[in-house]
Design a protein around this motif. Sequence first.
Motif, PDB file in Angstrom:
ATOM      1  N   THR A 159     -21.732  30.483 -51.043  1.00  0.00           N
ATOM      2  CA  THR A 159     -21.678  31.379 -52.146  1.00  0.00           C
ATOM      3  C   THR A 159     -21.247  32.385 -52.806  1.00  0.00           C
ATOM      4  N   LEU A 186     -24.153  27.495 -48.699  1.00  0.00           N
ATOM      5  CA  LEU A 186     -23.326  27.467 -49.604  1.00  0.00           C
ATOM      6  C   LEU A 186     -22.352  28.038 -48.593  1.00  0.00           C
ATOM      7  N   LYS A 203     -15.788  24.275 -59.270  1.00  0.00           N
ATOM      8  CA  LYS A 203     -15.778  23.959 -57.584  1.00  0.00           C
ATOM      9  C   LYS A 203     -16.890  24.552 -57.250  1.00  0.00           C
ATOM     10  N   LYS A 224     -20.648  24.120 -56.458  1.00  0.00           N
ATOM     11  CA  LYS A 224     -21.901  24.498 -55.514  1.00  0.00           C
ATOM     12  C   LYS A 224     -22.935  25.350 -56.026  1.00  0.00           C
TER      13      LYS A 224
END
Length: 279
Positions: free
Chosen positions: A279, A277, A204, A208
């Motif tokens: 992240t 995002l 994941k 991303k």
Amino acid sequence: MSDNWIVANLQNAFNTWNAKMAEIWSLVTTSPQDFKDGAIWNIVEGINGGLQAIGYGLLVLFFAMSIFKSTASFRDFQRPEYALRHFIRFVAAKLAITYAMDLMVTMYTICGGVVEQIAGSLGGIGSAAVTLPSAIETAVEEAGFWASIPLWLVTILGSLFIIIMSFIMIMSVYGRFFRLYMYTAIAPVPLASFAGEGVSQMGKSFVKSYVGVCLEGAVIVLACIIFSAFSSASPPTLDTSITTVTMIWKYIGEVAFNMLVLVGLIKGSDRLIKEMLGT
């Protein structure tokens, strides 16, 4: 090109900046498959295909780890929904590894559509070009020998600063382009982690991060649009009532500030996307 060394030096610095701006525009509107006639992409495809075998090995390993970690006893496999859930996860990870190239290209194409849509609203980078005003040229050419000595120092420092910013800016864009190749080349390895529940976070995060790198192109294009609008709305002012040295120093300072806005936006594009995002 003027015969005056000071004017020519400033014009060369602006030409370098404009050339790098045009190169940036070309990079963000070019797909990785078409860059350098696809020579680098062919190497990436070869590496991606070679890593599929490693991806399949990790697929089995991560799947086995997930089974042994989440299964208290083999009676759990007697429940159809339990076995089906692990089977679907295994098949999905297997397909992701097998079609890793297609998956990466599809994600880039979707993100590239966003970039093209934004780029189409501007149409080109010509409005962001920097040119030397004729008033500066006239003032420099009319300056005497002694007055031109401090002008040499001012223009050398200003031109060097502009050229350095140009290369910092283009290196940031090239860095984004090469990260696309690196992500695509090693895709089968992190995608294999989707086979296991405990390690699926790796896959994941990879997806991303890759989407973030793709969307950096949109931020770069937006940065160019902002720079163009900012430069047009607040062009450097020329005060002919002051000395030539002061006028040129003030002009270069204002131009350099406008350029710093763009360089800062491009350099911070990766951080901005990560914040978007999460992240």
